[in-house]
Design an enzyme around this catalytic site. Sequence first.
Site, PDB file in Angstrom:
ATOM      1  N   ASP A   1      92.597  23.878 -41.370  1.00  0.00           N
ATOM      2  CA  ASP A   1      92.153  22.948 -42.402  1.00  0.00           C
ATOM      3  C   ASP A   1      92.936  21.660 -42.200  1.00  0.00           C
ATOM      4  O   ASP A   1      94.087  21.543 -42.610  1.00  0.00           O
ATOM      5  CB  ASP A   1      92.400  23.534 -43.789  1.00  0.00           C
ATOM      6  CG  ASP A   1      92.002  22.585 -44.917  1.00  0.00           C
ATOM      7  OD1 ASP A   1      91.489  21.485 -44.620  1.00  0.00           O
ATOM      8  OD2 ASP A   1      92.209  22.941 -46.093  1.00  0.00           O
TER       9      ASP A   1
ATOM     10  N   GLU B   1      96.169  28.747 -46.526  1.00  0.00           N
ATOM     11  CA  GLU B   1      96.347  29.026 -47.957  1.00  0.00           C
ATOM     12  C   GLU B   1      96.432  30.523 -48.240  1.00  0.00           C
ATOM     13  O   GLU B   1      95.833  31.041 -49.176  1.00  0.00           O
ATOM     14  CB  GLU B   1      95.257  28.359 -48.807  1.00  0.00           C
ATOM     15  CG  GLU B   1      95.540  26.903 -49.078  1.00  0.00           C
ATOM     16  CD  GLU B   1      94.725  26.301 -50.226  1.00  0.00           C
ATOM     17  OE1 GLU B   1      94.377  27.027 -51.168  1.00  0.00           O
ATOM     18  OE2 GLU B   1      94.442  25.092 -50.156  1.00  0.00           O
TER      19      GLU B   1
ATOM     20  N   ASP C   1      91.823  29.921 -49.647  1.00  0.00           N
ATOM     21  CA  ASP C   1      92.079  29.516 -51.036  1.00  0.00           C
ATOM     22  C   ASP C   1      92.789  30.610 -51.821  1.00  0.00           C
ATOM     23  O   ASP C   1      92.391  30.972 -52.931  1.00  0.00           O
ATOM     24  CB  ASP C   1      90.769  29.134 -51.721  1.00  0.00           C
ATOM     25  CG  ASP C   1      90.985  28.349 -53.016  1.00  0.00           C
ATOM     26  OD1 ASP C   1      92.090  27.812 -53.213  1.00  0.00           O
ATOM     27  OD2 ASP C   1      90.042  28.282 -53.840  1.00  0.00           O
TER      28      ASP C   1
END
Length: 339
Positions: A237, A127, A97
């Site tokens: 992911d 990310e 993230d």
Amino acid sequence: MSRENRALNSFFEANMEAVFAVEDSPKKDISPPKVKRRKLDKPQGKMDCIDLTTEEPACSSSSAKSTKSVEPKAKIKTSVSEEQEDGKLSLISWNVDGLDTVNLGERARGLCSYLALYTPDVVFLQELIEPYVQYLKKRAVSYTIVEGGEEGYFTGLMLKKSRVKLLSSDIISYPTTQMMRNLLVAQVKFRDQVMCVMTSHFESCKGQAEERMKQLREMLKRMREAPSNVTVLFGGDTNLRDTEVTKVGGLPSGVCDVWEQLGKQEHCRYTWDTKANSNKSVPYVSRCRFDRVYLRPAKEGPGSRMTPDHMALVGLEKLDCGRYTSDHWGIYCSFIPGS
């Protein structure tokens, strides 16, 4: 505008150098607070070139109690010598993230500390942003880092230099992605075995199911068509729902979902869990198995005997800033490579 695009715009507006200034300042001790600490032989002088394998994770003592109902850390084999002496291959897959700039410096330091504790042979990251990668390059001197992009946000691979040798790498484009997604592939050598390791961040959000299934098909095609003497590991992911895997015809023969192979254990089912993870303020509870690890053992040679050994979630403890390392839990896996 999607959540990813809003976050991406926010990132470009942020002063990322300032975000990481505290971590890189020579006036600061960048060692995180410790759960427990081994006696260290830390290099003297340069603080911007630290082997992260000498450090352990940061978490607040108050958060340890709050996560007891999730996966207890005791289930993870944390001894470096235990994993390495028996020849097992270990990995961590984690959406970190990086688009969330709040407490990003401390959260990046938290990631390094978890990697230091578990010392995985292979790390799949999603990310990432460029300042995050530069920080990892300063801290993770014992790892080879392969980037899956240069602009915006992207994926990355980390390979422990003492255990895994990088032979080559490639970035496979997804032609119809609207979210800058691709497949990062690397050919590596672990012990005497040639392996293919891959990571990706499939298209996000419920409405992007068709594109996500296209990306799944492309990744599975690469796994299926790998040379017969090569073991293939994918972690990432995927944003997948089980129904989407069914719609593409399921996993090909010879490819296994590691979580399913290990008995579908509840303690490591949900990697995106807004009930337990408070990094994102959302008005609903969402518990999903977005992050997945797939294995296709080699069809011949020593790699044909590689089997999943263990899986657990990591990142369950809050950092001292009061937030978790990411809004996703990370996945830790180990494999018995065969002989």
